[in-house]
Enzyme design. Sequence first.
Site, mmCIF file in Angstrom:
data_model
loop_
_atom_site.group_PDB
_atom_site.id
_atom_site.type_symbol
_atom_site.label_atom_id
_atom_site.label_comp_id
_atom_site.label_asym_id
_atom_site.label_seq_id
_atom_site.Cartn_x
_atom_site.Cartn_y
_atom_site.Cartn_z
ATOM 1 N N TYR A 5 1.511 -1.528 0.830
ATOM 2 C CA TYR A 5 0.327 -0.326 -0.277
ATOM 3 C C TYR A 5 0.898 1.131 0.154
ATOM 4 O O TYR A 5 0.230 2.037 -0.102
ATOM 5 C CB TYR A 5 -0.493 -0.183 1.307
ATOM 6 C CG TYR A 5 -2.701 -1.007 1.333
ATOM 7 C CD1 TYR A 5 -2.163 -1.546 0.063
ATOM 8 C CD2 TYR A 5 -3.252 -1.200 2.787
ATOM 9 C CE1 TYR A 5 -3.211 -2.726 0.511
ATOM 10 C CE2 TYR A 5 -3.626 -2.176 2.678
ATOM 11 C CZ TYR A 5 -4.188 -2.916 1.371
ATOM 12 O OH TYR A 5 -5.022 -3.988 1.643
ATOM 13 N N HIS B 104 0.141 -11.652 1.752
ATOM 14 C CA HIS B 104 -0.555 -10.810 0.620
ATOM 15 C C HIS B 104 -1.184 -11.451 -0.288
ATOM 16 O O HIS B 104 -2.368 -11.559 -0.830
ATOM 17 C CB HIS B 104 -0.369 -9.565 0.104
ATOM 18 C CG HIS B 104 -0.731 -8.487 0.417
ATOM 19 N ND1 HIS B 104 -1.022 -7.312 -0.096
ATOM 20 C CD2 HIS B 104 -2.381 -8.878 -0.738
ATOM 21 C CE1 HIS B 104 -1.502 -6.647 0.224
ATOM 22 N NE2 HIS B 104 -2.811 -6.761 0.102
#
Length: 281
Positions: free
Chosen positions: A53, A111
Site C-alpha cells: 500500500y 498478501h
Amino acid sequence: MGTPQSDALHANSTTAVPMFGLGTFRLKDQVVIDSVKNGLDLGYRVIDTAQIYGNEAEVGQAIAESGVARDELFITTKIWVDNFAADKLIPSLKDSLAKLRTDHVDLTLIHWSSPENAVPVAEFMGELAKAKAQGLTKQVGVSNFTIDLMKQAIDAVGADAIATNQIELHPYLQNRKVAEFAQSQGIQITSYMTLAYGKVLKDQVIETIAKAHDATTAQVALAWAMQLGFAVIPSSTKRENLQSNLGAQQLVLSDADMAQIAALDRGDRLTSPDRLAPKWD
C-alpha cells in the site's frame, strides 16, 4: 450492546481477529493520515495496512499523533510477494515495524500466494511462524488464498496457527466454498471490499433492507458480513462515513434480509491481478 465506540475498542473474544476495523487500501499520504486519525478519534482500534500500500509510515505517523496507547490497538500488515524468501521475509517485516513505529504488529498476513510458486507455501509460512516466535507479530494468517493454498498452509504450520484468510467477499461475490472450508478448519474469514467498490450501495435489494431498518446501505452490507461471522475492514476518507459505518455493529438483520442478500451472489470478482491471482475456487 455497547456504543459503536466501545464496541470498536475491543476484539471479539470468540475470534482471533476483531470483527470490525479500518482499512487503508488505496489511501496515501495526507489522505491516509487523516482517515486513520479520524477513525481513531471516533473509536476505531483496528487498523489494516500492507507493505504494497505504500502507506505504513503514514499509518504509523497517524497512530503516533493520535495519542492512542499501543496496547489498545490491533494493527495488521501484509507481506508483499517480493519479500517471501527465507532471507527477506523477517527483514521486510522489521522494516514495516519501523515504519509503523511499533515493536510488533498484532497480525501479519501473506498478501498473495507466490507467483508461479517461486517461493513455496511451506517456506514463507515457516518464516511467518519464526516471526511470531520472535515476537514480531502476535498472530499470522493469509490473504487471497484458495482452498488448495489454505491446505498447503495448514500442512506447513497447522490450522491453529492461521488466524484468518482475508479475501474479497461482498454480496456479489460470496466466496462460499472458501469461507466454508476456512470455517471448517477454525480459520476466520476477513472480508475485504465488502462494499464492492461502492457497487452494493446502490443495490435496490440492499436499499430496501436499509430503509426498513433506518440504516445506510453500507451498514447493511457490513452487518450482513459480520452476521455470517466474517470480520470487515471498510475504509473511507470521510469522517461522517467512518462514523456511520461503526453503526453496522448494532444492526441485526432478519433471516429474510440475510436470504435476500444471499441471493445477490453472482460471482462478480473485482480483484484478480494477472501476475498474482491463483486458480480461484
